[in-house]
Design an enzyme around this catalytic site. Structure first.
Site, PDB file in Angstrom:
ATOM      1  N   HIS A 112     105.694 -16.282  23.700  1.00 46.39           N
ATOM      2  CA  HIS A 112     105.658 -14.950  23.094  1.00 46.39           C
ATOM      3  C   HIS A 112     104.653 -14.917  21.942  1.00 46.39           C
ATOM      4  O   HIS A 112     104.526 -13.929  21.272  1.00 46.39           O
ATOM      5  CB  HIS A 112     107.044 -14.625  22.551  1.00 46.39           C
ATOM      6  N   CYS A 113     103.972 -16.038  21.691  1.00 44.35           N
ATOM      7  CA  CYS A 113     103.073 -16.063  20.529  1.00 44.35           C
ATOM      8  C   CYS A 113     101.657 -16.407  20.940  1.00 44.35           C
ATOM      9  O   CYS A 113     100.741 -15.618  20.839  1.00 44.35           O
ATOM     10  CB  CYS A 113     103.541 -17.114  19.522  1.00 44.35           C
TER      11      CYS A 113
END
Ligand code: SAJ
Length: 443
Positions: free
Chosen positions: A276-277
């Site tokens: 998610h990063c």
């Protein structure tokens, strides 16, 4: 101001945290542990209900921890945003994903700012923790907060402090990971540093919110480009018949100037970039840089390389099947590991998804196994509608090929190789396997 600082210093300040996810919940626990009362805000009533009942929904945070926080109502959770006027500090920990056009999706930051504005009161501190491009806190969040009639600086304090959560990291916790803090003005910075300083081991004050925003992006872009580098080196050395894994291990013996495993700066090739990063954050800077007419060629090239890795793995599979007189169409292929990185149950942006969708598109009969993901959950852009296949000897023997896409520690790679016909190893997971080496193709 002094009343807020006094309340912080006496640990009497009430801390409001918006977003009870993998960032907000550990942060709530850290403040509770430091003796603060915490109110967790979330729009998801199921989360609020679970927290109220002392139940956790995050794998690496046990329910006992939540139950402990609930004692004496030190921690309460709510969807009633009007209660924001009761707290002294409001920490925003909401998602900052990408749109379909791979541009910053500010939906959650904007809607959260709009939810705060009507309840904002004089003397409060608002801190944005979500990873975003430099200028977001000043130019996007601040105007929305000021719609309530108060002015950042004179009326309320405003700061940015990037979250640095590394779920499940055994060596660092929210309390021991240094916290970078940048204030809208000196008093905002002072208040934010005092608040975090009351519960984390080290606060790193920086001179502006933009510095703090750029710091987090820089940390993750550093990872993205270094991962792309080893992915490109893998493709080069593969063509030369040189084992990239052995090269990297040998390079890491250099006592200085090369990455080390112990601090996660030893980068290894893989089937692509998930999570998610890391796949997302570089695009936040690329997008903002366009406003300044600056090309981010290096960052975008890294993104292209990482994004091309699933295709590379499929190509290597096709070559290996072809050498065995087998087409990919109709081939029975098992993908080992659906999660985006080893030993987690999160499959957001996982390269395994891209692999499976490409294999299906080419007519392969695809299945997956992942001990952490029994069924593939529906996601914003993907819905595999698959269930994890039990890893049995007969099933392995029935497959034409197996791709090691996520190298969970649980797997016995020697056993997997022993019972497989062909193993496409995209993670260097079979390096210590001696028996059946002829069945292994590094990809
Ligand atoms: N990956 C590789 N090769 C590597 C390292 C990672 O292919 O050498 C892949 C992983 O398999 C995964 C993706 O890249 O698909 C991202 O992996 P990651 O190790 O960077 O883990 P993340 O995505 O959980 O990144 C988070 C980040 N934390 C925050 O943004 C708060 C990052 O800053 C951390 O450094 C990282 O965790 C970490 O160190 O675990």
């Amino acid at each position: 101001m002094s009343s807020l600082l006094d309340r912080i210093n006496r640990h009497e300040a009430v801390v409001g945290i918006i977003g009870m996810g993998y960032v907000g919940l550990p942060l709530a626990h850290t403040f509770c542990t430091a003796g603060f009362r915490v109110v967790g805000f979330d729009i998801d009533s199921a989360k609020v209900k679970a927290l109220g009942a002392g139940r956790s929904y995050i794998k690496h945070i046990p329910s006992e921890t939540i139950a402990g926080m609930r004692k004496g109502d030190r921690f309460t959770a709510t969807s009633d945003f009007s209660r924001l006027s009761d707290v002294d500090a409001i920490l925003i920990c909401v998602p900052t994903p990408l749109t379909k056009q791979r541009e910053p999706d500010m939906t959650y930051i904007v809607s959260t700012g709009e939810a705060i504005a009507p309840h904002l009161r004089k003397g409060q501190l608002v801190v944005l923790e979500s990873t975003t491009y430099p200028g977001t806190t000043r130019d996007v969040l601040r105007p929305i907060l000021e719609r309530g009639g108060l002015e950042a600086g004179p009326d309320f304090h405003l700061a940015f402090s990037p979250e640095r959560e590394d779920p499940g990291n055994p060596n660092f916790t929210t309390r021991t990971i240094p916290k970078v803090v940048g204030g809208y003005d000196s008093k905002s910075g002072e208040a934010a540093c005092a608040l975090y300083g009351a519960c984390v081991a080290k606060v790193v004050p920086v001179s502006s919110m933009e510095i703090a925003e750029a710091t987090k992006l820089t940390e993750n872009i550093y990872r993205c480009v270094n991962i792309a580098l080893v992915n490109e080196l893998k493709m080069i050395y593969d063509r030369m018949g040189i084992d990239i894994w052995e090269v990297l291990e040998a390079a890491a013996t250099k006592p200085f100037g090369f990455g080390k495993k112990e601090n996660k700066t030893f980068f290894t090739p893989g089937p692509g970039l998930g999570g998610h990063c890391i796949p997302i954050d570089p695009f936040y800077l690329t997008w903002k840089a366009r406003e300044f007419e600056i090309a981010t060629r290096f960052i975008e090239l890294a993104g292209e390389i990482n994004t091309s890795m699933p295709e590379y793995v499929v190509h290597r599979l096709m070559i290996a099947l072809n050498e065995r007189g087998k087409a990919l169409r109709g081939a029975r292929v098992l993908v080992l590991g659906l999660a985006y990185k080893p030993d987690v149950d999160d499959m957001r942006e996982s390269p395994s998804i891209a692999l499976i969708e490409k294999l299906k598109g080419l007519g392969a009969d695809v299945s997956y196994n992942d001990p952490y993901i029994p069924k593939s959950p529906r996601q914003r852009e993907h819905d595999l509608q698959m269930a994890s296949q039990d890893l049995t000897e007969p099933f392995l023997k029935s497959r034409d090929a197996l791709i090691i896409s996520t190298n969970h520690s649980d797997y016995d790679y020697a056993w997997v190789v022993k019972h497989s016909k062909l193993v496409i190893d995209a993670r260097g997971a079979t390096r210590d396997v001696t028996e059946g080496r002829e069945k292994i193709v590094k990809a």
